[in-house]
Write an enzyme that holds these catalytic residues in place. Sequence first.
Site, PDB file in Angstrom:
ATOM      1  N   ARG A  35       0.905  -1.195  -0.020  1.00 20.60           N
ATOM      2  CA  ARG A  35       0.017  -0.124  -0.083  1.00 20.60           C
ATOM      3  C   ARG A  35       0.702   1.285  -0.160  1.00 20.60           C
ATOM      4  NH1 ARG A  35      -4.503  -2.191   4.137  1.00 20.60           N
ATOM      5  NH2 ARG A  35      -5.918  -3.029   2.543  1.00 20.60           N
ATOM      6  N   LYS A 200     -17.593 -16.998   2.367  1.00 19.74           N
ATOM      7  CA  LYS A 200     -19.199 -17.226   2.476  1.00 19.74           C
ATOM      8  C   LYS A 200     -20.022 -16.649   1.427  1.00 19.74           C
ATOM      9  CE  LYS A 200     -19.256 -16.585   7.424  1.00 19.74           C
ATOM     10  NZ  LYS A 200     -19.537 -15.523   8.626  1.00 19.74           N
ATOM     11  N   GLY A 356      -9.242  -8.807  -0.726  1.00 24.75           N
ATOM     12  CA  GLY A 356      -8.030  -9.204  -0.118  1.00 24.75           C
ATOM     13  C   GLY A 356      -7.502 -10.468  -0.544  1.00 24.75           C
ATOM     14  N   GLY A 379     -12.824  -4.065   0.209  1.00 23.98           N
ATOM     15  CA  GLY A 379     -14.031  -3.612   0.392  1.00 23.98           C
ATOM     16  C   GLY A 379     -14.676  -2.611  -0.582  1.00 23.98           C
TER      17      GLY A 379
HETATM   18  P1  AMP Z   1     -13.130 -13.995   1.720  1.00 20.92           P
HETATM   19  O1  AMP Z   1     -12.589 -12.991   2.469  1.00 20.92           O
HETATM   20  O2  AMP Z   1     -14.789 -14.707   1.764  1.00 20.92           O
HETATM   21  O3  AMP Z   1     -12.765 -13.949   0.102  1.00 20.92           O
HETATM   22  O4  AMP Z   1     -12.780 -15.711   1.876  1.00 20.92           O
HETATM   23  C1  AMP Z   1     -11.366 -16.041   1.760  1.00 20.92           C
HETATM   24  C2  AMP Z   1     -11.077 -17.259   2.860  1.00 20.92           C
HETATM   25  O5  AMP Z   1     -11.827 -18.194   2.413  1.00 20.92           O
HETATM   26  C3  AMP Z   1      -9.656 -17.653   2.619  1.00 20.92           C
HETATM   27  O6  AMP Z   1      -8.961 -17.430   3.674  1.00 20.92           O
HETATM   28  C4  AMP Z   1      -9.705 -19.038   2.460  1.00 20.92           C
HETATM   29  O7  AMP Z   1      -9.052 -19.981   2.998  1.00 20.92           O
HETATM   30  C5  AMP Z   1     -11.215 -19.289   2.806  1.00 20.92           C
HETATM   31  N1  AMP Z   1     -11.632 -20.341   2.009  1.00 20.92           N
HETATM   32  C6  AMP Z   1     -11.724 -20.854   0.598  1.00 20.92           C
HETATM   33  N2  AMP Z   1     -12.130 -21.811   0.322  1.00 20.92           N
HETATM   34  C7  AMP Z   1     -12.678 -22.390   1.455  1.00 20.92           C
HETATM   35  C8  AMP Z   1     -13.344 -23.526   1.840  1.00 20.92           C
HETATM   36  N3  AMP Z   1     -13.370 -24.802   0.810  1.00 20.92           N
HETATM   37  N4  AMP Z   1     -13.614 -24.030   3.171  1.00 20.92           N
HETATM   38  C9  AMP Z   1     -13.218 -23.128   4.372  1.00 20.92           C
HETATM   39  N5  AMP Z   1     -12.560 -22.142   3.819  1.00 20.92           N
HETATM   40  C10 AMP Z   1     -12.452 -21.674   2.619  1.00 20.92           C
END
Ligand code: AMP
Length: 398
Positions: A35, A200, A356, A379
């Site tokens: 950054r 999620k 991120g 974000g």
């Molecule tokens: P996000 O911040 O929602 O983009 O999520 C990123 C995070 O999702 C990362 O730290 C990944 O390790 C986690 N992630 C990706 N695939 C999976 C999975 N199949 N099960 C659990 N966590 C996951």
Amino acid sequence: MANITNFHFKDKKALIRVDFNVPLDDKFHITDDTRIKAALPTIQKVISEGGSVILMSHLGRPKGSASEKYSLKHLIAHLSTLLNGVAVKFSAACIGQAATQASQDLKAGEVLLLENLRFHQEEEKGDEAFAKSLASLGDVYINDAFGTAHRAHASTAIIAKFFDANSRMFGYLMEAEVNNAEKVMHNSEYPFTAIIGGAKVSDKILIIEMLLNKASNIIIGGGMAYTFLKSQGFNVGSSLCENDKLDLANELLNKAKLKGVNFYLPLDSIMADQFSPEAQSKEVENADMSDGWMGLDIGSKTIGLYQNVVLNSKTILWNGPMGVFEFEKFQNGTKEIALAIAEATRQGAFSLIGGGDSVAAINKFHLANDVSYVSTGGGALLEYFEGKELPGITAMKA
Ligand code: AMP
């Protein structure tokens, strides 16, 4: 709004909102200076033309009170090194007499860093008087903090009104971020493929809704895929799954059908017996997922399918990893998709990586230079693609 490229900064004090919210270890060493590096072209433009620079930023979440942990003074030495030895002065207060004096004492070519804006709760509240005090420090205002453009904070949005339109502008980073995001949102060449992963579904509902009106293909990976798969009747074992979002997942799939968007879900997964880098693992097709196992990566058939879609795309937006790429054993899906994006880019596609964790992934695989643009705004980029107005951008254009 003025344009930084055409603006001449001689004898001007440029008040620049940067995003120096960098990670520090427990000895206050910067562990990732991306950054800071991203703000250098703007700073260098001002000082090379005989202007002076006043930098303001937040660091962490100090919640309105001063603390050693979140002091920006820890950045002084490294910032000076990155500026090829230009001394960086520091004001331990970001407003008030001391800050005013430090600004007045600033000479052409000098750089002053103000203490963490979020030591004052007025910053996050978007307080007008606080914004006005900050504004009094500079002749011109530059917003180069795309990472906080989705916040209506004093230094990111409210401050703009205290500068006339000819004295406020985007910095180079902000300009590049906005141009690249706009290119994907409004001028994308088709086929346009959006790859959405991460943990999620609930975090990505709005962006998927928006993409259903824009994209030709939506590719789903990561933990969120299992909510979609369960909504289609598969047993996802102990995979991450939001049971209260099954109807919504179904609805999104139906909307995609109605709108003629190809919506891709994994065909197979790498399942693990526990959430651990040392877990036992096996590759199974959707129908063979079973209790006690969790999907931590996409499988090889899925990789083949997704790569093919990516390689036939002209515009690619990637937000969120395909699996738990932080564990070596479960990084392959994310890596292979990143390699396909790089290959598609070499063949002429425009690729924007943002959010991120996909940025962390592209850096981990050393592919940041092989894609068209890597956004610094997690974000903010997400909100942009959700179709929300970003106060930091709107205030400049008002
Ligand atoms: P996000 O911040 O929602 O983009 O999520 C990123 C995070 O999702 C990362 O730290 C990944 O390790 C986690 N992630 C990706 N695939 C999976 C999975 N199949 N099960 C659990 N966590 C996951």
